[in-house]
Scaffold this motif. Structure first.
Motif, PDB file in Angstrom:
ATOM      1  N   ASP A   1     -24.559   9.733  16.460  1.00 31.67           N
ATOM      2  CA  ASP A   1     -23.867   8.789  15.593  1.00 31.67           C
ATOM      3  C   ASP A   1     -24.853   8.120  14.661  1.00 31.67           C
ATOM      4  OD1 ASP A   1     -21.571   7.648  14.670  1.00 31.67           O
ATOM      5  OD2 ASP A   1     -20.944   6.874  16.625  1.00 31.67           O
TER       6      ASP A   1
ATOM      7  N   SER B   1     -19.019   6.051  13.641  1.00 31.13           N
ATOM      8  CA  SER B   1     -17.787   6.365  14.373  1.00 31.13           C
ATOM      9  C   SER B   1     -16.943   5.124  14.658  1.00 31.13           C
ATOM     10  CB  SER B   1     -18.124   7.071  15.692  1.00 31.13           C
ATOM     11  OG  SER B   1     -18.871   6.209  16.539  1.00 31.13           O
ATOM     12  N   LYS B   2     -17.569   3.938  14.615  1.00 31.67           N
ATOM     13  CA  LYS B   2     -16.848   2.691  14.884  1.00 31.67           C
ATOM     14  C   LYS B   2     -16.716   1.816  13.632  1.00 31.67           C
ATOM     15  CE  LYS B   2     -18.353   2.525  19.727  1.00 31.67           C
ATOM     16  NZ  LYS B   2     -19.066   1.739  20.763  1.00 31.67           N
TER      17      LYS B   2
ATOM     18  N   LYS C   1     -15.187   0.602  10.492  1.00 36.36           N
ATOM     19  CA  LYS C   1     -13.906   0.651   9.786  1.00 36.36           C
ATOM     20  C   LYS C   1     -14.058   0.348   8.302  1.00 36.36           C
ATOM     21  CE  LYS C   1     -11.209  -0.601  13.890  1.00 36.36           C
ATOM     22  NZ  LYS C   1     -10.285  -1.590  14.500  1.00 36.36           N
TER      23      LYS C   1
ATOM     24  N   ASP D   1     -16.373  -4.686  13.484  1.00 33.50           N
ATOM     25  CA  ASP D   1     -15.782  -3.468  12.935  1.00 33.50           C
ATOM     26  C   ASP D   1     -16.569  -2.922  11.748  1.00 33.50           C
ATOM     27  OD1 ASP D   1     -13.576  -3.439  14.728  1.00 33.50           O
ATOM     28  OD2 ASP D   1     -12.642  -5.028  13.537  1.00 33.50           O
TER      29      ASP D   1
END
Length: 391
Positions: free
Chosen positions: A251, A262-263, A265, A278
């Motif tokens: 990642d 991947s996390k 947003k 986020d």
């Protein structure tokens, strides 16, 4: 008399060797699929540690190959091209390798089988040399003799073993007993694989090769057309040497905001921005008093961060988005969020940021990022978010 004996000797040798024919050492162009990345990420896990190729160098292989695809020449030429493609497609893994041919004639030192490369540490260059040592084809098809000889060839083979046969399968003597004996010696460590290099008239040979893999109860049979392409050969190499693995998750944090991709947003956060869990450039919590659009003084550091980011990134433009929790009517929350977004914009303008670089819009309670059923969730939903508009 001597003259006739000499002629008879020539005839006898010709019969025994099947008129051994030379093979080309020029291989067809081939661009292999690269399997190294799949190995590095753990998508492929090595299962085979040693392999032995048994190559058919008998007179039946000097027949012109009639199959489809880009391979031309005799069946013997096709075998060598397939071996070359096989060699080019093996990724960088530790292996031991050997190559044995079978037939009869001068290219096999007048024996039924010849060990062209004894078992050794595998390298693409050394195996290429062993492929090129397959110079000609002649004589009968003593595959059984080659399988019997393999028992000794593999004595020092480490780990799991793959025996790979390239042949048209047109054997005079059944290789089944020899295959059973070899399997009995090495047990579950050994798997058989076969590649049928034949024409329509050789179709019965396909069954002979299949019988060998069935006896081993490990491995499979295939044919030229299935493995001649880069994708086909890659699939063959994967099935011989690997089992599926669980890929290692690598990642990254492309925008360097401290939240992995991947996390994240809100990818693409500008340099220097303070982000939430986020990965979004946003202020959460009691940023405003109830029913107020004035930014509370305790949040001055967050405003100062926005000023800093806008100055660090002079070409950056943003949309300032206001959000509320679910307490109150939709209309009330919509208007309140509009006022709060504009209030933040006005504060940034007051501190020297050009108004044309910013727009302000309210979304009311329509875009919650947490549950409105708890005090913590509602506090997280009361927020102002900066969304860059220059990308």
């Amino acid at each position: 008399m001597n003259k006739y004996m000499h002629i008879g000797t020539i005839i006898l040798v010709s019969v025994l060797t099947g008129c051994a024919t030379k093979s080309t050492t020029q291989f067809e162009a081939f661009e292999p699929a690269d399997l190294n990345e799949l190995v590095k990420t753990g998508s492929l896990v090595q299962k085979t540690d040693s392999f032995l190729v048994l190559n058919d160098s008998s007179s039946s292989m000097r027949t012109r190959y009639e199959g489809v695809g880009d391979l031309r020449g005799t069946k013997f030429d096709v075998e060598k091209n397939l071996l070359n493609r096989f060699n080019m497609s093996i990724p960088d893994i530790p292996l031991s390798s050997a190559l044995r041919s079978f037939g009869f004639g001068p290219c096999l030192d007048w024996g039924a089988t010849k060990l062209n490369q004894p078992l050794q540490t595998y390298s693409a260059s050394s195996f290429d040399s062993s492929i090129r040592s397959l110079e000609c084809a002649g004589g009968g098809t003593p595959l059984a003799s080659a399988v019997n000889a393999s028992k000794q060839d593999l004595t020092s083979a480490p780990g799991n073993i793959a025996v790979i046969v390239f042949s048209d399968g047109m054997d005079e003597v059944s290789p089944v007993p020899a295959t059973k004996a070899l399997k009995a010696k090495y047990g579950d460590r050994l798997c058989f694989y076969s590649v049928w290099v034949g024409n329509k008239k050789d179709v019965s040979g396909k069954r002979n090769l299949l019988n060998m893999t069935n006896i081993a109860k490990c491995g499979f049979s295939t044919q030229t057309e299935a493995i001649a392409t880069p994708q086909g050969m890659a699939a063959f190499v994967k099935r011989v040497f690997f089992k599926p693995g669980t890929p290692e998750v690598v990642d990254n944090d492309e925008d360097k905001d401290g939240v992995v991709d991947s996390k994240d947003k809100c990818p693409g956060t500008p340099r220097g921005a303070i982000v939430d869990k986020d990965g979004c450039w946003a202020f959460h919590g009691l940023l405003f008093d109830f029913d107020s659009d004035k930014v509370k003084s305790q949040y001055d550091p967050m405003i100062q961060n926005a000023v800093k980011v806008m100055r660090l990134n002079p070409k950056l433009t943003v949309e300032i988005q206001g959000h509320t929790d679910s307490i109150g009517s939709d209309d009330y929350n919509q208007k309140l969020s509009d006022r709060r977004a504009k209030s933040v914009k006005n504060e940034l303008v007051r501190q020297g940021i050009e108004g044309r670089r910013m727009s302000a819009v309210g979304f009311g309670e329509s875009q919650p990022v947490a549950s409105n059923e708890t005090d913590e969730g509602r506090a997280y939903n009361r927020r102002v978010t900066y969304i860059r508009t220059d990308k």
